[in-house]
Design an enzyme around this catalytic site. Structure first.
Site, mmCIF file in Angstrom:
data_model
loop_
_atom_site.group_PDB
_atom_site.id
_atom_site.type_symbol
_atom_site.label_atom_id
_atom_site.label_comp_id
_atom_site.label_asym_id
_atom_site.label_seq_id
_atom_site.Cartn_x
_atom_site.Cartn_y
_atom_site.Cartn_z
ATOM 1 N N GLY A 6 0.782 -1.237 0.000
ATOM 2 C CA GLY A 6 0.000 0.000 0.000
ATOM 3 C C GLY A 6 0.812 1.285 0.000
ATOM 4 N N SER A 7 2.008 1.259 -0.618
ATOM 5 C CA SER A 7 2.763 2.517 -0.656
ATOM 6 C C SER A 7 2.061 3.548 -1.552
ATOM 7 C CB SER A 7 4.214 2.287 -1.110
ATOM 8 O OG SER A 7 4.282 1.940 -2.467
ATOM 9 N N ASN A 8 1.387 3.073 -2.591
ATOM 10 C CA ASN A 8 0.612 4.021 -3.418
ATOM 11 C C ASN A 8 -0.571 4.576 -2.638
ATOM 12 O OD1 ASN A 8 1.553 4.406 -6.336
ATOM 13 N ND2 ASN A 8 1.830 2.210 -6.024
ATOM 14 N N MET A 85 -4.599 -7.109 -6.540
ATOM 15 C CA MET A 85 -4.123 -8.194 -7.393
ATOM 16 C C MET A 85 -5.222 -9.068 -8.000
ATOM 17 S SD MET A 85 -1.053 -7.429 -7.535
ATOM 18 C CE MET A 85 -0.241 -8.800 -8.355
ATOM 19 N N ILE A 87 -8.435 -9.427 -10.707
ATOM 20 C CA ILE A 87 -9.053 -8.825 -11.892
ATOM 21 C C ILE A 87 -10.477 -8.457 -11.518
ATOM 22 C CG2 ILE A 87 -9.882 -9.324 -14.231
ATOM 23 C CD1 ILE A 87 -7.403 -11.183 -14.500
ATOM 24 N N ASN A 102 -6.497 2.749 -12.077
ATOM 25 C CA ASN A 102 -5.486 1.754 -11.716
ATOM 26 C C ASN A 102 -4.121 2.351 -12.000
ATOM 27 O OD1 ASN A 102 -4.349 -0.833 -11.065
ATOM 28 N ND2 ASN A 102 -4.074 -1.207 -13.254
ATOM 29 N N HIS A 104 -0.234 1.150 -13.051
ATOM 30 C CA HIS A 104 0.511 0.001 -13.573
ATOM 31 C C HIS A 104 1.983 0.391 -13.727
ATOM 32 C CE1 HIS A 104 1.126 -3.783 -15.574
ATOM 33 N NE2 HIS A 104 1.813 -3.141 -16.502
ATOM 34 N N GLU A 138 -11.084 -4.818 -19.820
ATOM 35 C CA GLU A 138 -9.870 -5.578 -20.111
ATOM 36 C C GLU A 138 -8.763 -5.207 -19.126
ATOM 37 O OE1 GLU A 138 -8.704 -5.739 -24.365
ATOM 38 O OE2 GLU A 138 -10.698 -4.916 -24.682
ATOM 39 N N GLU A 169 5.438 6.504 -9.483
ATOM 40 C CA GLU A 169 4.040 6.137 -9.191
ATOM 41 C C GLU A 169 3.489 7.043 -8.097
ATOM 42 O OE1 GLU A 169 3.165 1.935 -8.648
ATOM 43 O OE2 GLU A 169 4.987 1.403 -9.712
#
Ligand code: GRF
Length: 195
Positions: A6-8, A85, A87, A102, A104, A138, A169
């Site tokens: 959870g650093s973001n 993690m 989908i 999101n 990435h 997707e 990020e």
């Protein structure tokens, strides 16, 4: 929504607490992992944390239905996937149209999926980076809000590269959320305009 460290998430919490994202509050941190450190971070900041156990649901759709309803109950306006993690199902995406982001750790559409930093490193690209995008049906695919490039040097390992990408990020995710909060993002097809 987060599955790991959870650093973001922390970078978002810090930006909100510093008043850099107007009219915003992190109302809920949800996880599919009971021991995700992200949940601890939430508690430390007085934010409601929620673990929903995938094992208790028969399908992805059922799981996501429950999650979406818990998020709606908490009056969530914008959903942020931050190292989440799983989908997400089409039903979940529909519940929050253009309201799920999101992050990435690669310059999409290059290197979608797991361990994008390793993929980029192994491929031998000279530039990689990170991408914040809206989530569609997707994986790692929806309209791109912001990207940041990171150069790969000959001295890099997968981990030194991942560290520099992570620093970026932490810079661009709060920025994307700030733009959203300011009502500056306009999505037309795949294109996101920042007004
Ligand atoms: C980040 O690299 C993010 O881009 C990816 O998962 C990682 C999560 O890291 N989706 P953290 O849990 O935010 O530290």
């Amino acid at each position: 929504m987060a599955s790991g460290g959870g650093s973001n998430l922390q970078s978002i919490i810090d930006s909100v607490e510093a008043g850099q994202i107007p009219d915003s509050e992190v109302v809920l941190v949800a996880s599919d992992k009971r021991d995700a450190f992200a949940l601890e971070r939430a508690k430390k900041h007085g934010i409601k944390s929620l673990f929903v156990d995938p094992k208790e649901y028969g399908s992805r759709d059922e799981y996501d239905k429950e999650l979406a309803s818990r998020l709606k109950q908490a009056k969530v306006d914008l959903v942020l996937l931050a190292g989440y993690m799983r989908i997400v199902s089409a039903g979940f995406v529909k519940a929050f149209p253009n309201r799920i982001m999101n992050i990435h750790p690669a310059l999409l559409p290059s290197f979608p999926g797991i361990d994008a930093q390793q993929q980029a490193f192994d491929y031998g690209v000279k530039v990689s980076g990170c991408t914040v995008h809206f989530v569609d049906e997707e994986v790692d695919h929806g309209p791109i809000i912001i990207q940041s490039a990171v150069e790969i040097t000959e001295d890099d390992s997968r981990d030194t590269l991942a560290k520099r990408i992570l620093d970026e990020e932490h810079r661009i995710y709060p920025l994307a959320v700030k733009w959203y909060a300011e009502g500056r993002l306009k999505v037309t097809g795949r294109r996101v305009k920042v007004r």
